[in-house]
Scaffold this motif. Structure first.
Motif, PDB file in Angstrom:
ATOM      1  N   TRP A 190       0.853  -1.191   0.000  1.00  0.00           N
ATOM      2  CA  TRP A 190       0.000   0.000   0.000  1.00  0.00           C
ATOM      3  C   TRP A 190       0.885   1.235   0.000  1.00  0.00           C
ATOM      4  CZ3 TRP A 190      -5.152   0.472  -0.608  1.00  0.00           C
ATOM      5  CH2 TRP A 190      -5.731   1.717  -0.339  1.00  0.00           C
ATOM      6  N   TYR A 199      -8.236   3.433   3.475  1.00  0.00           N
ATOM      7  CA  TYR A 199      -8.316   2.269   2.581  1.00  0.00           C
ATOM      8  C   TYR A 199      -9.556   2.361   1.697  1.00  0.00           C
ATOM      9  CZ  TYR A 199      -8.913  -2.572   1.035  1.00  0.00           C
ATOM     10  OH  TYR A 199      -9.097  -3.698   0.277  1.00  0.00           O
ATOM     11  N   ILE A 200     -10.669   2.727   2.307  1.00  0.00           N
ATOM     12  CA  ILE A 200     -11.935   2.776   1.562  1.00  0.00           C
ATOM     13  C   ILE A 200     -11.838   3.760   0.405  1.00  0.00           C
ATOM     14  CG2 ILE A 200     -14.415   3.193   1.720  1.00  0.00           C
ATOM     15  CD1 ILE A 200     -13.452   0.774   3.341  1.00  0.00           C
ATOM     16  N   SER A 260      -8.956   4.974  -0.912  1.00  0.00           N
ATOM     17  CA  SER A 260      -7.653   4.861  -1.589  1.00  0.00           C
ATOM     18  C   SER A 260      -6.777   6.094  -1.390  1.00  0.00           C
ATOM     19  CB  SER A 260      -7.861   4.608  -3.093  1.00  0.00           C
ATOM     20  OG  SER A 260      -8.526   3.383  -3.307  1.00  0.00           O
ATOM     21  N   TRP A 281     -10.161  -8.907   9.568  1.00  0.00           N
ATOM     22  CA  TRP A 281     -10.328  -8.199   8.289  1.00  0.00           C
ATOM     23  C   TRP A 281      -9.015  -7.824   7.606  1.00  0.00           C
ATOM     24  CZ3 TRP A 281     -14.084  -6.701  12.102  1.00  0.00           C
ATOM     25  CH2 TRP A 281     -15.404  -7.017  11.757  1.00  0.00           C
ATOM     26  N   SER A 326      -8.461  -9.092   3.964  1.00  0.00           N
ATOM     27  CA  SER A 326      -9.515  -8.844   2.982  1.00  0.00           C
ATOM     28  C   SER A 326      -9.838  -7.362   2.825  1.00  0.00           C
ATOM     29  CB  SER A 326     -10.787  -9.610   3.370  1.00  0.00           C
ATOM     30  OG  SER A 326     -11.226  -9.227   4.672  1.00  0.00           O
ATOM     31  N   ASN A 327      -9.880  -6.626   3.946  1.00  0.00           N
ATOM     32  CA  ASN A 327     -10.236  -5.200   3.912  1.00  0.00           C
ATOM     33  C   ASN A 327      -9.684  -4.562   5.176  1.00  0.00           C
ATOM     34  OD1 ASN A 327     -11.401  -2.667   3.942  1.00  0.00           O
ATOM     35  ND2 ASN A 327     -13.448  -3.358   3.395  1.00  0.00           N
ATOM     36  N   TRP A 328      -8.404  -4.145   5.147  1.00  0.00           N
ATOM     37  CA  TRP A 328      -7.788  -3.670   6.387  1.00  0.00           C
ATOM     38  C   TRP A 328      -8.402  -2.365   6.886  1.00  0.00           C
ATOM     39  CZ3 TRP A 328      -5.660   1.098   6.237  1.00  0.00           C
ATOM     40  CH2 TRP A 328      -5.065   1.556   5.066  1.00  0.00           C
TER      41      TRP A 328
END
Length: 507
Positions: free
Chosen positions: A78, A139-140, A142, A205, A208-210
């Protein structure tokens, strides 16, 4: 007549005073559990922010020699943590949070003594929930700006300083010195419980979706802030009902007197409000004599009450014997503890070659050992009556254990589990004892002559100094780990030795 069930007899054996003490104990435990629960995700997510791309490339090449090398640093990590200096960047995020926490802590105790604890703590928990969620929203949406994540960490570090002075002051107001080490040793396990829950929630999570690894803990601490607003009582109070209003008044502000009416004595209380004296029909919420009384206002004679002591100054708190010594001892002890808090999952990932979730789950054993160590330190210090000696012995034992832990990963999973438990107990035992029982003892020191309002400031000074070490430790770990993990453990052993030297002065 049917006999009373034993469970009901047990419940009935507690008076209202004991019930409210138990309620305050449980509530403050849960409140600070949520603080640590919201701090833990960053250590779990680190291994996801920068993955081992070379390992993925080798796996891709081995599975199909015809396919190109698909896994680049940008694809498996990331931004901006996809570069070779990622350890320094991750260390900078830890440092941002902990440095802001250390600076804010010195101010927080002073502010907390001058504001209602319930409102102050509620504000801090709501704001902490907001900033924890903001990190996950990176994260959501970006967001790849390092400045954004640093800002969130600094803001979160500042608002989280509302927690520790508030809950320690609250628990210190409700519980006296009897068995304080045991009571606070058990109560302080909220730190480890929060770390464990934070690891499990974030680990669920992380792959999969930190973003949810931060958003869910953020919502939890915000919800606990609302519960704090609705239910927290910071000290023993009377619930008083007058002709026109009702309010909570500390026991210390009420003057108990007797008034004769028609040959009968009746108990009444008076309360000084500014320059005037108000007389109340009084119903004790937590009566010291286990009785509720009510007296008509017109029959009460006004009696003066003593004024409440003023809050202690910062320099006044430093002059309390033992505050400086224990503060410096905690600086080095907390350096060790927080280095493990922020870097242990990544260390396990790199040395044991486990994925982020398994490493996070395994790291919780360090906190399990911390629970046992904190309780054991409290019990021993109560028996001996020597807090400093207990800390010194545990610090002395921790140094060789730290060296052993750095070597143990070569011997498999079983020895690693055992060493995590022992290391957690010896590292977190002195840290837990100093921040709870020792801080409460010093905040109610005999030199204060009963002024309990020093507790929040003393707690903030001790924990604020410790937080300086907590800020330095993870930052040094980020720098030294690039030269090998052995260097990190040498630094931890040196810090443990310095804590032992400083703590010996308090013996």
């Amino acid at each position: 007549m049917a006999p009373v069930p034993p469970g009901i007899r047990f419940l009935a054996s507690f008076n209202r005073d004991q019930w409210y003490r138990a309620f305050t104990f449980s509530l403050t435990f849960l409140l600070y559990t949520s603080f640590h629960l919201s701090r833990k995700p960053i250590s779990i997510v680190k291994s996801e922010l920068h993955k081992n791309c070379s390992a993925l490339n080798e796996l891709s090449t081995a599975s199909s020699s015809q396919l190109p090398n698909l896994h680049t640093a940008a694809e498996c990590s990331w931004k901006p943590f996809d570069k070779s200096n990622y350890k320094q960047l991750l260390g900078a995020m830890d440092y941002s949070f902990l440095c802001a926490y250390a600076v804010g802590m010195f101010l927080s105790g002073i502010i907390g003594e001058r504001l209602p604890i319930r409102l102050y703590l509620t504000f801090g928990m709501l704001m902490s929930g907001l900033f924890t969620c903001l990190f996950g929203l990176g994260y959501i949406y970006s967001i790849h700006s390092l400045g954004f994540y640093i800002f969130v960490q600094v803001a979160n570090g500042l608002v989280q300083t509302t927690g520790w002075p508030s809950v320690v002051t609250c628990i210190g107001n409700w519980f006296g010195k009897g068995r304080r080490g045991l009571i606070m040793g058990i109560w302080n396990s909220h730190t480890s419980v929060g770390n464990i829950l934070g690891s499990l929630i974030a680990g669920y999570w992380v792959s999969s979706n930190w973003g949810l690894s931060f958003i869910v803990p953020g919502l939890i601490i915000a919800a606990m802030g609302i519960i704090c607003f609705l239910f927290l009582i910071e000290r023993e109070y009377c619930y008083v009902i007058g002709w026109r209003s009702e309010r909570l008044i500390p026991f210390q502000k009420l003057t108990k007197n007797w008034n004769g009416t028609n040959g009968h004595k009746q108990l009444y209380h008076s309360y000084k409000q500014g320059d005037k004296y108000e007389n109340w029909d009084t119903e004790l919420l937590l009566p010291q004599d286990n009785s509720s009384v009510s007296v008509p206002v017109q029959q009460v004679v006004v009696v003066k009450s003593e004024s409440e002591p003023s809050a202690i100054s910062f320099m006044g708190a430093l002059r309390i014997p033992g505050v400086i010594e224990f503060s410096l001892c905690l600086l080095f002890a907390k350096l060790v503890s927080y280095t493990f808090l922020f870097w242990l999952p990544l260390y396990i990932t790199k040395t044991a070659h486990l994925d982020a979730k398994k490493a996070g789950d395994l790291s919780t054993l360090f906190d399990v050992g911390g629970i046992v160590g904190g309780i054991l330190a409290g019990v021993i210090s109560d028996k001996l009556g020597k807090r400093a000696t207990t800390c010194a012995v545990m610090l002395l034992l921790a140094a060789p254990i730290l060296y052993g832990f750095s070597m143990i990963s070569e011997f498999g999973l079983g020895p690693t589990i055992g060493m995590l438990l022992v290391c957690g107990g010896l590292v977190n035992g002195p840290y837990a004892l100093i921040t709870t029982a020792v801080a409460a003892d010093l905040g109610t020191h005999k030199s204060l002559k009963g002024n309990a309002r020093a507790l929040s400031t003393v707690t903030a000074i001790i924990d604020g100094t410790g937080s300086v070490g907590a800020a330095i430790g993870p930052l040094l770990a980020g720098v030294l780990s690039s030269q090998g993990w052995d260097q990190v453990f040498y630094m931890l052993m040196a810090a443990d030795f310095l804590a032992l030297l400083v703590g010996a002065d308090a013996c």
